[in-house]
Design an enzyme around this catalytic site. Structure first.
Site, PDB file in Angstrom:
ATOM      1  CB  SER A  74      17.791 -17.339 -26.314  1.00 40.22           C
ATOM      2  OG  SER A  74      18.369 -16.647 -27.389  1.00 40.22           O
ATOM      3  CD  GLU A  84      19.216 -21.364 -25.206  1.00 36.89           C
ATOM      4  OE1 GLU A  84      18.761 -21.093 -26.334  1.00 36.89           O
ATOM      5  OE2 GLU A  84      20.269 -20.886 -24.767  1.00 36.89           O
ATOM      6  NE  ARG A 141      20.917 -22.356 -28.277  1.00 36.52           N
ATOM      7  CZ  ARG A 141      21.465 -21.940 -29.419  1.00 36.52           C
ATOM      8  NH1 ARG A 141      21.936 -22.829 -30.305  1.00 36.52           N
ATOM      9  NH2 ARG A 141      21.574 -20.654 -29.685  1.00 36.52           N
TER      10      ARG A 141
HETATM   11  N1  EPU Z   1      13.252 -11.099 -34.277  1.00 40.98           N
HETATM   12  C1  EPU Z   1      12.306 -10.115 -34.187  1.00 40.98           C
HETATM   13  N2  EPU Z   1      12.169  -9.461 -32.995  1.00 40.98           N
HETATM   14  C2  EPU Z   1      12.926  -9.748 -31.914  1.00 40.98           C
HETATM   15  C3  EPU Z   1      13.908 -10.761 -32.007  1.00 40.98           C
HETATM   16  C4  EPU Z   1      14.037 -11.426 -33.223  1.00 40.98           C
HETATM   17  O1  EPU Z   1      11.607  -9.832 -35.134  1.00 40.98           O
HETATM   18  O2  EPU Z   1      12.735  -9.102 -30.874  1.00 40.98           O
HETATM   19  C5  EPU Z   1      13.427 -11.780 -35.563  1.00 40.98           C
HETATM   20  C6  EPU Z   1      14.667 -11.203 -36.267  1.00 40.98           C
HETATM   21  O3  EPU Z   1      14.359 -10.117 -37.047  1.00 40.98           O
HETATM   22  C7  EPU Z   1      15.158 -12.373 -37.075  1.00 40.98           C
HETATM   23  C8  EPU Z   1      14.719 -13.572 -36.284  1.00 40.98           C
HETATM   24  O4  EPU Z   1      13.716 -13.138 -35.374  1.00 40.98           O
HETATM   25  O5  EPU Z   1      14.535 -12.423 -38.320  1.00 40.98           O
HETATM   26  C9  EPU Z   1      15.874 -14.217 -35.593  1.00 40.98           C
HETATM   27  O6  EPU Z   1      16.481 -13.301 -34.677  1.00 40.98           O
HETATM   28  P1  EPU Z   1      18.025 -13.409 -34.288  1.00 40.98           P
HETATM   29  O7  EPU Z   1      18.865 -13.485 -35.516  1.00 40.98           O
HETATM   30  O8  EPU Z   1      18.343 -12.326 -33.322  1.00 40.98           O
HETATM   31  O9  EPU Z   1      18.172 -14.818 -33.613  1.00 40.98           O
HETATM   32  P2  EPU Z   1      17.255 -15.622 -32.579  1.00 40.98           P
HETATM   33  O10 EPU Z   1      16.624 -16.749 -33.282  1.00 40.98           O
HETATM   34  O11 EPU Z   1      16.376 -14.702 -31.824  1.00 40.98           O
HETATM   35  C10 EPU Z   1      19.160 -17.308 -32.012  1.00 40.98           C
HETATM   36  C11 EPU Z   1      19.758 -17.956 -30.803  1.00 40.98           C
HETATM   37  C12 EPU Z   1      20.767 -17.013 -30.141  1.00 40.98           C
HETATM   38  C13 EPU Z   1      21.841 -16.665 -31.158  1.00 40.98           C
HETATM   39  C14 EPU Z   1      21.176 -16.019 -32.377  1.00 40.98           C
HETATM   40  C15 EPU Z   1      22.168 -15.770 -33.487  1.00 40.98           C
HETATM   41  C16 EPU Z   1      18.137 -19.495 -29.871  1.00 40.98           C
HETATM   42  C17 EPU Z   1      17.148 -19.746 -28.795  1.00 40.98           C
HETATM   43  N3  EPU Z   1      18.732 -18.296 -29.850  1.00 40.98           N
HETATM   44  O12 EPU Z   1      18.388 -16.191 -31.578  1.00 40.98           O
HETATM   45  O13 EPU Z   1      21.388 -17.758 -29.111  1.00 40.98           O
HETATM   46  O14 EPU Z   1      22.787 -15.771 -30.607  1.00 40.98           O
HETATM   47  O15 EPU Z   1      20.183 -16.924 -32.907  1.00 40.98           O
HETATM   48  O16 EPU Z   1      22.579 -16.991 -34.017  1.00 40.98           O
HETATM   49  O17 EPU Z   1      18.352 -20.351 -30.716  1.00 40.98           O
HETATM   50  C18 EPU Z   1      21.167 -18.276 -26.787  1.00 40.98           C
HETATM   51  O18 EPU Z   1      20.973 -19.444 -27.141  1.00 40.98           O
HETATM   52  O19 EPU Z   1      21.158 -17.919 -25.584  1.00 40.98           O
HETATM   53  C19 EPU Z   1      21.382 -17.281 -27.802  1.00 40.98           C
HETATM   54  C20 EPU Z   1      21.531 -15.996 -27.501  1.00 40.98           C
END
Ligand code: EPU
Length: 339
Positions: free
Chosen positions: A238, A334, A166
């Site tokens: 996010s 972010e 990012r």
């Molecule tokens: N998780 C939870 N509870 C929650 C949310 C997440 O336990 O409420 C756990 C999930 O189970 C999983 C892990 O956290 O094991 C990661 O969750 P997820 O795959 O949804 O991805 P994220 O890390 O929360 C990132 C990006 C998103 C992107 C997704 C998919 C960032 C800040 N966010 O989210 O990007 O869509 O991965 O690649 O890096 C954005 O940047 O605006 C954005 C939406």
């Protein structure tokens, strides 16, 4: 289109969080001449310049934005084929999802995992946009920019873009002197499904070679299950970055929270903040007044009703503080605050 400079333009409708004040001056530019005209106006009046893209990752200050806000509206898409490689040069003002749809329809592999992301192409290299296992750094070939110091267009290579999680050169002070005009992606006619991200693996199960359309459909379905519809509520996806911490700090965190996930990343271990918010602080769906964390994805801040930017910011600060107290981990936003 000749350059039209406007004043006192409300910015809330141009963002997905839908709050904040007006731009002192505002211009949409769809040609290098219009961009130069707008920048010359700002220089003459000694105005700060803020570039606004699709507005899906910004929080506009309630008092509005001083100086000139420029919205790049370059919308051409050019395809150039070299064997199985296809270079797609997209104007910064193209809606990212429209570009993804177009490349999928043309059977080109590379950006299908970025389906469904709100915002415009210009932001892709700036924050090294990424989702479901693909990041801008994997697919961007070069970026055409306008250099505000030399007053010329230039092409920056991916090395010059200095992509990180990012983050990129464009987020540095030096990088802010450049306006992204177009982004060239390197796509391929050869099938290359990238479905190792957990959610995609679970979606496809034994199917190891899904089509481009199937991947796009899957990503959109997964996103629909996790993100609110920005047309109906205020959101910036996010709101926070996933923190990258040293291996030592991660191991200490694991002692306290044995199930905490972690992914190796340049500089240490990336920890999903959504997991911490959900399983350590138990704040998934938590709401204070008109601001909350989404009930299906804790990393996503949601603005209900008419919350002001200050309310959004106060809530986000409060969450950041709670994460720090519970885990000692410092969290960065972010979403970009513009004033
Ligand atoms: N998780 C939870 N509870 C929650 C949310 C997440 O336990 O409420 C756990 C999930 O189970 C999983 C892990 O956290 O094991 C990661 O969750 P997820 O795959 O949804 O991805 P994220 O890390 O929360 C990132 C990006 C998103 C992107 C997704 C998919 C960032 C800040 N966010 O989210 O990007 O869509 O991965 O690649 O890096 C954005 O940047 O605006 C954005 C939406």
């Amino acid at each position: 289109m000749a350059l039209t400079l406007q004043s006192r333009i409300p910015l809330a409708p141009l963002t997905t969080l839908k709050c904040g004040g007006s731009a002192e001056y505002f211009a949409e530019v769809d040609s290098i001449e219009a961009l130069e005209g707008a920048l010359a106006f700002a220089e003459e009046k000694n105005l700060t310049v803020t570039i606004l893209g699709g507005g899906s990752n910004v929080l506009v200050n309630d008092a509005g934005v001083r100086g000139l806000v420029i919205r790049p509206m370059f919308t051409s898409i050019l395809y150039r084929t070299e064997g199985t490689d296809v270079y797609v040069e997209s104007g910064a003002g193209v809606t990212l999802d429209a570009l993804v749809a177009d490349t999928v329809a043309k059977q080109l592999w590379g950006i299908e995992n970025l389906s469904g992301i709100p915002g415009s192409v210009g932001a892709v290299p700036i924050q090294n946009v990424g989702a479901y296992g693909v990041e801008a750094k994997d697919v961007v070939h070069e970026v055409t920019v306008y250099n505000r110091d030399t007053k010329h267009a230039e092409k920056l290579s991916t090395v010059e873009c200095a992509f990180a999680y990012r983050h990129s050169f464009f987020k540095t002070e030096a990088g802010k002197r450049y306006v992204v005009m177009s982004v060239t992606f390197k796509l391929s006619t050869l099938p290359h499904p990238r479905i190792s991200y957990r959610d995609l693996k679970e979606y496809f199960k034994e199917d190891t070679a899904p089509s481009l359309e199937a991947i796009r459909t899957a990503v959109v379905a997964i996103r629909d299950g996790k993100f609110p519809d920005w047309h109906t509520v205020g959101t910036a996806g996010s709101f926070f970055k996933n923190p990258i911490i040293s291996r030592e700090v991660y191991e200490a965190l694991q002692l306290k929270f044995p199930l905490v996930p972690g992914f190796a990343e340049a500089g240490g271990v990336k920890v999903p903040l959504g997991w911490i918010l959900d399983h350590v602080l138990n704040v998934k769906g938590y709401r204070e007044g008109n601001v909350g964390l989404y009930e299906k994805q804790a990393l996503v801040l949601v603005k209900y009703g008419n919350a002001s930017s200050d309310e959004v910011l106060d809530f986000a600060e409060h969450i950041r503080e709670r994460v720090f107290v519970a885990t000692g981990v410092h969290v960065e936003f972010e979403a970009v605050y513009i004033a």
